[in-house]
Scaffold this motif. Structure first.
Motif, PDB file in Angstrom:
ATOM      1  N   LEU A  85       0.835  -1.201   0.000  1.00  0.00           N
ATOM      2  CA  LEU A  85       0.000   0.000   0.000  1.00  0.00           C
ATOM      3  C   LEU A  85       0.870   1.250   0.000  1.00  0.00           C
ATOM      4  CD1 LEU A  85      -2.958   0.941   0.006  1.00  0.00           C
ATOM      5  CD2 LEU A  85      -2.751   1.175   2.488  1.00  0.00           C
ATOM      6  N   ALA A  86       1.926   1.245   0.789  1.00  0.00           N
ATOM      7  CA  ALA A  86       2.844   2.388   0.821  1.00  0.00           C
ATOM      8  C   ALA A  86       3.531   2.579  -0.528  1.00  0.00           C
ATOM      9  CB  ALA A  86       3.883   2.202   1.929  1.00  0.00           C
ATOM     10  N   GLU A  87       3.995   1.485  -1.142  1.00  0.00           N
ATOM     11  CA  GLU A  87       4.678   1.582  -2.432  1.00  0.00           C
ATOM     12  C   GLU A  87       3.750   2.100  -3.524  1.00  0.00           C
ATOM     13  OE1 GLU A  87       6.254  -2.266  -3.466  1.00  0.00           O
ATOM     14  OE2 GLU A  87       7.731  -2.231  -1.840  1.00  0.00           O
ATOM     15  N   GLU A  88       2.503   1.611  -3.551  1.00  0.00           N
ATOM     16  CA  GLU A  88       1.603   1.928  -4.647  1.00  0.00           C
ATOM     17  C   GLU A  88       0.861   3.246  -4.474  1.00  0.00           C
ATOM     18  OE1 GLU A  88      -0.950  -1.333  -5.695  1.00  0.00           O
ATOM     19  OE2 GLU A  88       0.748  -2.689  -5.975  1.00  0.00           O
ATOM     20  N   THR A  89       0.633   3.672  -3.215  1.00  0.00           N
ATOM     21  CA  THR A  89      -0.199   4.867  -3.011  1.00  0.00           C
ATOM     22  C   THR A  89       0.415   5.904  -2.080  1.00  0.00           C
ATOM     23  OG1 THR A  89      -1.382   3.984  -1.088  1.00  0.00           O
ATOM     24  CG2 THR A  89      -2.268   3.432  -3.281  1.00  0.00           C
ATOM     25  N   GLY A  90       1.475   5.543  -1.370  1.00  0.00           N
ATOM     26  CA  GLY A  90       2.048   6.462  -0.396  1.00  0.00           C
ATOM     27  C   GLY A  90       1.285   6.490   0.917  1.00  0.00           C
ATOM     28  N   CYS A  91       0.257   5.675   1.068  1.00  0.00           N
ATOM     29  CA  CYS A  91      -0.569   5.645   2.278  1.00  0.00           C
ATOM     30  C   CYS A  91      -0.078   4.557   3.230  1.00  0.00           C
ATOM     31  CB  CYS A  91      -2.025   5.357   1.914  1.00  0.00           C
ATOM     32  SG  CYS A  91      -2.805   6.631   0.917  1.00  0.00           S
ATOM     33  N   THR A  92      -0.505   4.660   4.468  1.00  0.00           N
ATOM     34  CA  THR A  92      -0.225   3.614   5.440  1.00  0.00           C
ATOM     35  C   THR A  92      -1.531   2.889   5.771  1.00  0.00           C
ATOM     36  OG1 THR A  92      -0.412   5.182   7.263  1.00  0.00           O
ATOM     37  CG2 THR A  92       1.793   4.766   6.429  1.00  0.00           C
ATOM     38  N   LEU A  93      -1.402   1.737   6.407  1.00  0.00           N
ATOM     39  CA  LEU A  93      -2.552   0.902   6.724  1.00  0.00           C
ATOM     40  C   LEU A  93      -2.642   0.731   8.234  1.00  0.00           C
ATOM     41  CD1 LEU A  93      -4.738  -0.751   5.218  1.00  0.00           C
ATOM     42  CD2 LEU A  93      -3.189  -2.715   5.364  1.00  0.00           C
ATOM     43  N   ALA A  94      -3.811   0.977   8.792  1.00  0.00           N
ATOM     44  CA  ALA A  94      -4.032   0.835  10.230  1.00  0.00           C
ATOM     45  C   ALA A  94      -5.143  -0.184  10.470  1.00  0.00           C
ATOM     46  CB  ALA A  94      -4.433   2.186  10.835  1.00  0.00           C
ATOM     47  N   ASP A  95      -5.159  -0.764  11.660  1.00  0.00           N
ATOM     48  CA  ASP A  95      -6.199  -1.709  12.073  1.00  0.00           C
ATOM     49  C   ASP A  95      -6.377  -2.833  11.048  1.00  0.00           C
ATOM     50  OD1 ASP A  95      -8.146  -2.755  13.746  1.00  0.00           O
ATOM     51  OD2 ASP A  95      -9.746  -1.511  12.926  1.00  0.00           O
ATOM     52  N   ALA A  96      -5.269  -3.306  10.511  1.00  0.00           N
ATOM     53  CA  ALA A  96      -5.310  -4.308   9.443  1.00  0.00           C
ATOM     54  C   ALA A  96      -5.470  -5.715  10.002  1.00  0.00           C
ATOM     55  CB  ALA A  96      -4.043  -4.223   8.604  1.00  0.00           C
ATOM     56  N   ARG A  97      -6.284  -6.503   9.304  1.00  0.00           N
ATOM     57  CA  ARG A  97      -6.479  -7.905   9.654  1.00  0.00           C
ATOM     58  C   ARG A  97      -6.602  -8.732   8.380  1.00  0.00           C
ATOM     59  NH1 ARG A  97      -9.353  -4.983  13.240  1.00  0.00           N
ATOM     60  NH2 ARG A  97     -11.428  -5.260  12.403  1.00  0.00           N
ATOM     61  N   ALA A  98      -6.021  -9.902   8.409  1.00  0.00           N
ATOM     62  CA  ALA A  98      -6.195 -10.854   7.311  1.00  0.00           C
ATOM     63  C   ALA A  98      -7.574 -11.482   7.477  1.00  0.00           C
ATOM     64  CB  ALA A  98      -5.107 -11.911   7.349  1.00  0.00           C
ATOM     65  N   VAL A  99      -8.389 -11.442   6.423  1.00  0.00           N
ATOM     66  CA  VAL A  99      -9.769 -11.925   6.537  1.00  0.00           C
ATOM     67  C   VAL A  99     -10.064 -13.118   5.641  1.00  0.00           C
ATOM     68  CG1 VAL A  99     -10.666  -9.684   7.255  1.00  0.00           C
ATOM     69  CG2 VAL A  99     -10.669 -10.296   4.826  1.00  0.00           C
TER      70      VAL A  99
END
Length: 162
Positions: A79-93
């Motif tokens: 996500l950081a590489e493709e959009t420059g954004c970070t990911l929070a509260d992430a879970r594998a679903v």
């Protein structure tokens, strides 16, 4: 170091690599392990991207997992590489098996909150935008569309990871 390559040349190289990868997959039928990131903003809109190569459909950000890498690490990195954004509260679903262009693709689906505004690099990602879950674009990738609502529901109903 790749950022030193001029953007137009970089886009051409992505396209060539994409064609070569598809040809290799048709011959070798490898197993590829990757991650699909369903990133939601505060209004529960999903972040979708269009790549500079491939079929030009809107899709969830995604990428390959390095050997021994955790799906949550992959999701944050991609996500950081493709959009420059970070990911929070992430879970594998979920984990799904797909067969794109002659490969076995094991895809770990990770859902979380996006932090920041997407800034496509115009090398790999041409566009990035948020879409309401009830107003998705017509040219949405079937692989993203196939489980999107179920993945979001699973994330909303699951306990936070530690």
């Amino acid at each position: 170091m790749l950022h030193l390559i001029p953007r137009p040349l970089h886009r051409v190289l992505y396209r060539v690599a994409f064609v070569l990868r598809m040809a290799y997959w048709r011959i070798a039928w490898p197993t590829v392990i990757g991650c699909r990131i369903i990133a939601l903003d505060a209004q529960d809109r999903v972040l979708l991207v269009r790549q500079t190569y491939g079929r030009q459909k809107w899709q969830a950000p995604s990428g390959g997992m390095a050997s021994g890498e955790d799906p949550l690490e992959t999701a944050s990195r991609e996500l950081a590489e493709e959009t420059g954004c970070t990911l929070a509260d992430a879970r594998a679903v979920a984990q799904v098996l797909e067969h794109p262009q002659g490969a076995n693709n094991v895809v770990h689906v990770v859902v979380g909150r996006v932090v920041g505004m997407p800034k496509p690099d115009h090398r790999e990602v041409r566009e990035a935008a948020f879409f309401a879950l009830d107003a998705l674009p017509a040219n949405l990738s079937p692989r993203t569309a196939g489980g999107l609502h179920e993945w979001v529901a699973a994330w909303q109903g699951s306990a936070p990871s530690v």
